[in-house]
Design a protein around this motif. Structure first.
Motif, PDB file in Angstrom:
ATOM      1  N   SER A 104      45.998  47.442  34.546  1.00  0.00           N
ATOM      2  CA  SER A 104      46.621  46.129  34.548  1.00  0.00           C
ATOM      3  C   SER A 104      46.737  45.714  36.010  1.00  0.00           C
ATOM      4  O   SER A 104      47.472  46.333  36.778  1.00  0.00           O
ATOM      5  N   VAL A 105      45.958  44.705  36.390  1.00  0.00           N
ATOM      6  CA  VAL A 105      45.954  44.212  37.771  1.00  0.00           C
ATOM      7  C   VAL A 105      46.049  42.686  37.704  1.00  0.00           C
ATOM      8  O   VAL A 105      45.045  42.003  37.489  1.00  0.00           O
ATOM      9  N   PRO A 106      47.246  42.145  37.855  1.00  0.00           N
ATOM     10  CA  PRO A 106      47.417  40.692  37.755  1.00  0.00           C
ATOM     11  C   PRO A 106      46.515  39.935  38.731  1.00  0.00           C
ATOM     12  O   PRO A 106      46.414  40.285  39.904  1.00  0.00           O
ATOM     13  N   GLY A 107      45.841  38.909  38.193  1.00  0.00           N
ATOM     14  CA  GLY A 107      45.053  38.012  39.026  1.00  0.00           C
ATOM     15  C   GLY A 107      43.622  38.434  39.301  1.00  0.00           C
ATOM     16  O   GLY A 107      42.887  37.694  39.949  1.00  0.00           O
ATOM     17  N   ILE A 108      43.180  39.597  38.821  1.00  0.00           N
ATOM     18  CA  ILE A 108      41.812  40.039  39.110  1.00  0.00           C
ATOM     19  C   ILE A 108      40.877  39.617  37.978  1.00  0.00           C
ATOM     20  O   ILE A 108      41.264  39.615  36.810  1.00  0.00           O
ATOM     21  N   SER A 109      39.662  39.238  38.338  1.00  0.00           N
ATOM     22  CA  SER A 109      38.667  38.908  37.313  1.00  0.00           C
ATOM     23  C   SER A 109      38.025  40.207  36.819  1.00  0.00           C
ATOM     24  O   SER A 109      38.024  41.231  37.521  1.00  0.00           O
TER      25      SER A 109
END
Length: 142
Positions: A104-109
């Motif tokens: 879970s990495v907010p903001g990554i495509s």
């Protein structure tokens, strides 16, 4: 750079022998291992499990640093490594380490995550050490 060590002691021989594995840090201290912990269901550890833990932890740390370098500062990485031990003539060989990653990495495509994860796999020191086939499957939580 530091040098780290682990040690093993084996009392008796063959299937009846009992081993004990320890690490310099004390994280493992005389943990049992032997034929029954490797090929049966006796409690204890085995070399493949230890290699799997080393591979999962090394890769996860490499990915964490790669994500930080790319500007990401929060999230969660969960990696399981599954090491395969196959018969090889009269002995055995470790033939594969499969890394399964949930992140879970907010903001990554998805594309950026895949690229960074594959670069981390290629740069992971334990991945470099192993001659086994190394596969990476991953999922990115929304």
């Amino acid at each position: 750079m530091p040098t780290h060590s682990g040690s093993a002691r084996y009392e008796g021989f063959g299937k009846d022998g009992k081993g004990f594995v320890s690490t310099q840090s004390g994280a493992l201290a005389d943990n049992p291992y032997g034929f029954a912990t490797r090929f049966e269901d006796e409690p204890g550890t085995n070399p493949e499990e230890l290699i799997a833990a080393a591979h999962a932890s090394c890769f996860t740390m490499a990915l964490s640093f790669a994500l930080a370098r790319a500007g990401y500062d929060r999230g969660t990485l969960d990696t399981v490594a599954k090491v395969t031990l196959d018969k090889d003539g009269d002995g055995f060989s470790i033939t594969k380490s499969a890394l399964e990653l949930r992140a879970s990495v907010p903001g990554i495509s998805a594309d950026d995550f895949t690229r960074i994860a594959n670069e981390a796999k290629a740069g992971c020191p334990v991945s470099k050490l192993m001659k086994a086939e190394i596969t990476l499957t991953h999922s990115l939580a929304e």
